[in-house]
Design a protein around this motif. Structure first.
Motif, PDB file in Angstrom:
ATOM      1  N   SER A  73       7.393   3.526   4.663  1.00 20.46           N
ATOM      2  CA  SER A  73       7.646   3.388   6.100  1.00 20.46           C
ATOM      3  C   SER A  73       6.362   3.046   6.842  1.00 20.46           C
ATOM      4  CB  SER A  73       8.249   4.676   6.662  1.00 20.46           C
ATOM      5  OG  SER A  73       9.496   4.956   6.086  1.00 20.46           O
ATOM      6  N   SER A  74       5.278   3.747   6.486  1.00 23.87           N
ATOM      7  CA  SER A  74       3.988   3.474   7.120  1.00 23.87           C
ATOM      8  C   SER A  74       3.528   2.059   6.800  1.00 23.87           C
ATOM      9  CB  SER A  74       2.952   4.492   6.640  1.00 23.87           C
ATOM     10  OG  SER A  74       1.706   4.280   7.262  1.00 23.87           O
ATOM     11  N   SER A  75       3.776   1.620   5.561  1.00 24.50           N
ATOM     12  CA  SER A  75       3.406   0.262   5.163  1.00 24.50           C
ATOM     13  C   SER A  75       4.121  -0.787   6.004  1.00 24.50           C
ATOM     14  CB  SER A  75       3.768   0.035   3.688  1.00 24.50           C
ATOM     15  OG  SER A  75       2.676   0.273   2.853  1.00 24.50           O
ATOM     16  N   LEU A  76       5.436  -0.649   6.093  1.00 23.16           N
ATOM     17  CA  LEU A  76       6.201  -1.656   6.810  1.00 23.16           C
ATOM     18  C   LEU A  76       5.891  -1.636   8.303  1.00 23.16           C
ATOM     19  CD1 LEU A  76       9.691  -1.599   5.061  1.00 23.16           C
ATOM     20  CD2 LEU A  76       7.900  -3.324   4.902  1.00 23.16           C
ATOM     21  N   GLN A  77       5.661  -0.434   8.839  1.00 22.18           N
ATOM     22  CA  GLN A  77       5.277  -0.353  10.243  1.00 22.18           C
ATOM     23  C   GLN A  77       3.952  -1.079  10.465  1.00 22.18           C
ATOM     24  OE1 GLN A  77       4.095   3.485  11.715  1.00 22.18           O
ATOM     25  NE2 GLN A  77       4.649   2.997  13.818  1.00 22.18           N
ATOM     26  N   ALA A  78       2.992  -0.841   9.579  1.00 22.91           N
ATOM     27  CA  ALA A  78       1.699  -1.512   9.699  1.00 22.91           C
ATOM     28  C   ALA A  78       1.846  -3.019   9.490  1.00 22.91           C
ATOM     29  CB  ALA A  78       0.713  -0.932   8.690  1.00 22.91           C
ATOM     30  N   THR A  79       2.781  -3.420   8.616  1.00 20.27           N
ATOM     31  CA  THR A  79       2.994  -4.843   8.372  1.00 20.27           C
ATOM     32  C   THR A  79       3.540  -5.543   9.606  1.00 20.27           C
ATOM     33  OG1 THR A  79       3.375  -4.492   6.007  1.00 20.27           O
ATOM     34  CG2 THR A  79       4.241  -6.529   6.965  1.00 20.27           C
ATOM     35  N   VAL A  80       4.487  -4.894  10.285  1.00 20.21           N
ATOM     36  CA  VAL A  80       5.023  -5.464  11.522  1.00 20.21           C
ATOM     37  C   VAL A  80       3.893  -5.660  12.534  1.00 20.21           C
ATOM     38  CG1 VAL A  80       6.525  -5.038  13.505  1.00 20.21           C
ATOM     39  CG2 VAL A  80       7.342  -4.533  11.202  1.00 20.21           C
ATOM     40  N   ALA A  81       3.066  -4.609  12.687  1.00 22.11           N
ATOM     41  CA  ALA A  81       1.982  -4.679  13.664  1.00 22.11           C
ATOM     42  C   ALA A  81       0.954  -5.736  13.281  1.00 22.11           C
ATOM     43  CB  ALA A  81       1.313  -3.315  13.792  1.00 22.11           C
ATOM     44  N   SER A  82       0.567  -5.755  11.998  1.00 21.42           N
ATOM     45  CA  SER A  82      -0.489  -6.691  11.594  1.00 21.42           C
ATOM     46  C   SER A  82       0.008  -8.133  11.536  1.00 21.42           C
ATOM     47  CB  SER A  82      -1.076  -6.267  10.249  1.00 21.42           C
ATOM     48  OG  SER A  82      -0.071  -6.120   9.275  1.00 21.42           O
ATOM     49  N   HIS A  94       0.822  -1.208   0.000  1.00 21.88           N
ATOM     50  CA  HIS A  94       0.000   0.000   0.000  1.00 21.88           C
ATOM     51  C   HIS A  94       0.862   1.268   0.000  1.00 21.88           C
ATOM     52  CE1 HIS A  94      -3.778  -1.999   0.297  1.00 21.88           C
ATOM     53  NE2 HIS A  94      -3.574  -2.490   1.499  1.00 21.88           N
ATOM     54  N   GLY A  95       1.854   1.314   0.866  1.00 25.35           N
ATOM     55  CA  GLY A  95       2.672   2.512   0.990  1.00 25.35           C
ATOM     56  C   GLY A  95       3.523   2.764  -0.240  1.00 25.35           C
ATOM     57  N   ALA A  96       4.125   1.699  -0.797  1.00 29.17           N
ATOM     58  CA  ALA A  96       4.933   1.858  -2.006  1.00 29.17           C
ATOM     59  C   ALA A  96       4.075   2.355  -3.166  1.00 29.17           C
ATOM     60  CB  ALA A  96       5.601   0.535  -2.357  1.00 29.17           C
ATOM     61  N   LEU A  97       2.866   1.826  -3.281  1.00 27.91           N
ATOM     62  CA  LEU A  97       1.951   2.290  -4.317  1.00 27.91           C
ATOM     63  C   LEU A  97       1.578   3.754  -4.100  1.00 27.91           C
ATOM     64  CD1 LEU A  97      -0.368  -0.853  -4.460  1.00 27.91           C
ATOM     65  CD2 LEU A  97       1.125  -0.059  -6.306  1.00 27.91           C
ATOM     66  N   PRO A 102      10.959  -1.870 -10.163  1.00 22.75           N
ATOM     67  CA  PRO A 102      11.245  -2.886  -9.131  1.00 22.75           C
ATOM     68  C   PRO A 102      12.582  -2.683  -8.428  1.00 22.75           C
ATOM     69  CG  PRO A 102      10.326  -3.931 -11.069  1.00 22.75           C
ATOM     70  CD  PRO A 102      10.546  -2.493 -11.435  1.00 22.75           C
ATOM     71  N   ARG A 103      13.612  -2.277  -9.180  1.00 20.37           N
ATOM     72  CA  ARG A 103      14.919  -2.072  -8.553  1.00 20.37           C
ATOM     73  C   ARG A 103      14.867  -0.919  -7.559  1.00 20.37           C
ATOM     74  NH1 ARG A 103      18.623  -1.630 -13.784  1.00 20.37           N
ATOM     75  NH2 ARG A 103      16.765  -0.446 -14.385  1.00 20.37           N
ATOM     76  N   HIS A 104      14.148   0.130  -7.920  1.00 24.06           N
ATOM     77  CA  HIS A 104      14.019   1.275  -7.015  1.00 24.06           C
ATOM     78  C   HIS A 104      13.234   0.884  -5.760  1.00 24.06           C
ATOM     79  CE1 HIS A 104      14.031   5.568  -6.071  1.00 24.06           C
ATOM     80  NE2 HIS A 104      12.767   5.438  -5.702  1.00 24.06           N
ATOM     81  N   LEU A 105      12.185   0.078  -5.951  1.00 26.19           N
ATOM     82  CA  LEU A 105      11.398  -0.375  -4.810  1.00 26.19           C
ATOM     83  C   LEU A 105      12.227  -1.262  -3.886  1.00 26.19           C
ATOM     84  CD1 LEU A 105       7.969  -1.230  -6.462  1.00 26.19           C
ATOM     85  CD2 LEU A 105       8.496   0.724  -5.011  1.00 26.19           C
ATOM     86  N   MET A 106      12.995  -2.168  -4.475  1.00 20.89           N
ATOM     87  CA  MET A 106      13.824  -3.052  -3.663  1.00 20.89           C
ATOM     88  C   MET A 106      14.867  -2.262  -2.881  1.00 20.89           C
ATOM     89  SD  MET A 106      12.494  -5.922  -3.850  1.00 20.89           S
ATOM     90  CE  MET A 106      13.742  -6.703  -2.824  1.00 20.89           C
ATOM     91  N   LEU A 107      15.389  -1.181  -3.495  1.00 21.15           N
ATOM     92  CA  LEU A 107      16.333  -0.325  -2.781  1.00 21.15           C
ATOM     93  C   LEU A 107      15.666   0.291  -1.550  1.00 21.15           C
ATOM     94  CD1 LEU A 107      19.093   1.108  -2.630  1.00 21.15           C
ATOM     95  CD2 LEU A 107      18.129   2.901  -4.087  1.00 21.15           C
ATOM     96  N   GLY A 108      14.409   0.752  -1.733  1.00 18.69           N
ATOM     97  CA  GLY A 108      13.684   1.330  -0.603  1.00 18.69           C
ATOM     98  C   GLY A 108      13.404   0.326   0.485  1.00 18.69           C
ATOM     99  N   TYR A 109      12.937  -0.871   0.097  1.00 19.80           N
ATOM    100  CA  TYR A 109      12.660  -1.912   1.091  1.00 19.80           C
ATOM    101  C   TYR A 109      13.932  -2.333   1.831  1.00 19.80           C
ATOM    102  CZ  TYR A 109       7.848  -2.683  -0.486  1.00 19.80           C
ATOM    103  OH  TYR A 109       6.510  -2.533  -0.766  1.00 19.80           O
ATOM    104  N   SER A 110      15.041  -2.428   1.095  1.00 11.27           N
ATOM    105  CA  SER A 110      16.286  -2.831   1.753  1.00 11.27           C
ATOM    106  C   SER A 110      16.789  -1.731   2.683  1.00 11.27           C
ATOM    107  CB  SER A 110      17.355  -3.170   0.705  1.00 11.27           C
ATOM    108  OG  SER A 110      17.669  -2.037  -0.086  1.00 11.27           O
ATOM    109  N   GLN A 111      16.580  -0.471   2.286  1.00 11.17           N
ATOM    110  CA  GLN A 111      16.990   0.641   3.144  1.00 11.17           C
ATOM    111  C   GLN A 111      16.251   0.597   4.478  1.00 11.17           C
ATOM    112  OE1 GLN A 111      15.968   4.542   1.633  1.00 11.17           O
ATOM    113  NE2 GLN A 111      17.718   5.514   2.627  1.00 11.17           N
ATOM    114  N   ALA A 162      11.443  10.730   2.388  1.00 13.44           N
ATOM    115  CA  ALA A 162      11.059  10.535   0.986  1.00 13.44           C
ATOM    116  C   ALA A 162      10.234   9.258   0.795  1.00 13.44           C
ATOM    117  CB  ALA A 162      12.294  10.482   0.100  1.00 13.44           C
ATOM    118  N   ARG A 163      10.206   8.401   1.806  1.00  6.18           N
ATOM    119  CA  ARG A 163       9.498   7.126   1.691  1.00  6.18           C
ATOM    120  C   ARG A 163       8.517   6.952   2.850  1.00  6.18           C
ATOM    121  NH1 ARG A 163      11.903   4.134  -2.273  1.00  6.18           N
ATOM    122  NH2 ARG A 163      14.076   4.596  -2.787  1.00  6.18           N
ATOM    123  N   ARG A 164       7.746   7.972   3.123  1.00  8.32           N
ATOM    124  CA  ARG A 164       6.812   7.903   4.249  1.00  8.32           C
ATOM    125  C   ARG A 164       5.738   6.845   4.035  1.00  8.32           C
ATOM    126  NH1 ARG A 164       6.685  14.350   4.770  1.00  8.32           N
ATOM    127  NH2 ARG A 164       8.383  14.605   6.278  1.00  8.32           N
TER     128      ARG A 164
END
Length: 409
Positions: free
Chosen positions: A348-357, A70-73, A204-213, A343-345
């Motif tokens: 960040s919100s997605s992954l935070q919600a993923t950890v919680a859920s 959701h957040g990446a989209l 996809p490469r840009h997204l993977m960079l964000g997820y890895s960061q 730049a990736r709020r």
């Protein structure tokens, strides 16, 4: 960098808070409304207790998995399209639940519901930080939490009433109507808060960079655990509500509101206090107070359940105190997460919600069935979940840069 909110949102700020709170509450609202009908659904569909628990676990698992995206989209295509798509899917999934004649079909549509409702939770947080600087964002997030608290308080009442008078199918029909109303509201009034110049590539490469960061950031994971896992200390009781309230406390379906009223009252009061503290109290001190309150509440809850059998009202009061402490600290910790990578709020919100859920899904599928029939077991498990969050916060404090000590989030 935040946009000037007055140029994007012309209406009163409380109206924005109500809209974002409604988007955020859609997830828990979809859980709380059908809990009073748990036994009735099981009888109607000839489902076992384990199969009924899967309708909850599937929802939470779908919520957790889709939150990764959701957040990446939203960072790539804007906030509005993601929210609107999620609402349309939620509406269709709710209709599917209402028309289900087999528990397997219900599990499938519940998973689809969960996959769609996360969009509102994730994007609403990003919208707040898009529009407001730190202290104002904390006040807005606290205000959203206050309004958000109304929905879970009335959801079991509505669910119980619909079940008793119209049957369990009407609960999901009602949720479909809520989805239609929210889709129209967002379409008409929610502005786009992410300028095209600030959108991230969907390559996809840009997204993977964000997820890895984010994935390699120890501070991100510890902050996500500090805010998300203690919530399960409350959510465990929500998941166990049919057993905890019906068997251990002897309440009927239309009396479940006492439990939700205490919990949501604590959340609303804690959120109001957090908003009052914004810009006045050091963030670390506010978080320390919140964890201190939750520690006291957990000790009281466990101690009293070891001594006495659970009865009203004392069995619910420590839970309200716990909810107050959690709501006091969570806006501060959430904003810390969003500001780690400005730049990736959305991501960040997605992954935070993923950890919680993900924690929610594990608690629903593994922990709740083990402890829900014991008041002492529930209290002990709740205390352990709070302790995980407290340990995460104590560890992250040592890794925070000096500027977090001088600047309120």
């Amino acid at each position: 960098m935040s946009l000037p909110s007055d140029s994007v949102w012309k209406a009163p700020r409380w109206a924005l808070a109500v809209l974002l709170a409604t988007l955020s509450m859609l997830g828990p609202f979809s859980i709380d409304t059908y809990l009073p009908a748990f036994a009735g659904i099981a009888g109607s569909l000839q489902a076992s207790p384990l199969e009924m628990q899967q309708t909850l676990s599937a929802y939470l698992l779908g919520f957790a998995v889709m939150n990764l995206f959701h957040g990446a989209l939203a960072d790539s295509f804007g906030r509005r399209p993601v929210v609107l798509t999620g609402l349309v899917v939620f509406t269709l999934a709710s209709l599917g639940c209402a028309l289900s004649t087999h528990v397997g079909t219900l599990v499938l549509f519940r998973a689809l519901q969960g996959m769609s409702t996360g969009a509102g939770v994730v994007v609403s947080r990003a919208v707040i930080r898009d529009l407001f600087p730190p202290a104002e964002a904390q006040r807005m997030m606290s205000q959203v939490t206050i309004y958000f608290g109304v929905a879970p308080a009335i959801a079991p009442i509505l669910g119980g009433w619909l079940y008793v008078h119209l049957g369990w199918h009407a609960i999901f029909g009602f949720l479909a109507l809520v989805g239609v109303a929210m889709t129209l509201a967002v379409w008409r009034v929610l502005p786009e808060t992410l300028p095209a110049s600030q959108r991230q590539s969907f390559d996809p490469r840009h997204l993977m960079l964000g997820y890895s960061q984010l994935g390699l950031s120890g501070r991100f994971w510890l902050l996500a655990l500090a805010s998300g896992v203690p919530f399960n200390g409350m959510f465990l009781y929500v998941l166990s509500a049919p057993t905890f309230l019906g068997e251990l406390l002897g309440l009927g379906p239309t009396e479940f509101f006492w439990f939700f009223l205490c919990n949501i009252g604590g959340i609303m009061l804690g959120a109001w206090t957090s908003g009052r503290m914004a810009g006045r109290l050091h963030p670390r001190r506010q978080i320390r107070i919140g964890f201190g309150i939750m520690t006291v509440a957990s000790a009281l809850n466990l101690g009293m359940n070891l001594v006495w059998p659970p009865t009203l009202p004392w069995a619910l009061l420590p839970l309200a105190l716990y909810a107050y402490g959690w709501a006091l600290l969570v806006p501060v910790v959430t904003l810390m997460v969003l500001d780690l990578f400005p730049a990736r709020r959305g991501m960040s919100s997605s992954l935070q919600a993923t950890v919680a859920s993900t924690a929610n899904a594990m608690v629903a599928g593994l922990l709740a069935p083990l402890v829900m029939h014991s008041a002492v077991g529930l209290a002990l498990a709740s205390s352990a979940l709070m302790a995980v969050g407290l340990l995460a916060w104590l560890l992250v404090k040592r890794r925070m840069p000096r500027e977090h000590e001088r600047t309120a989030p």
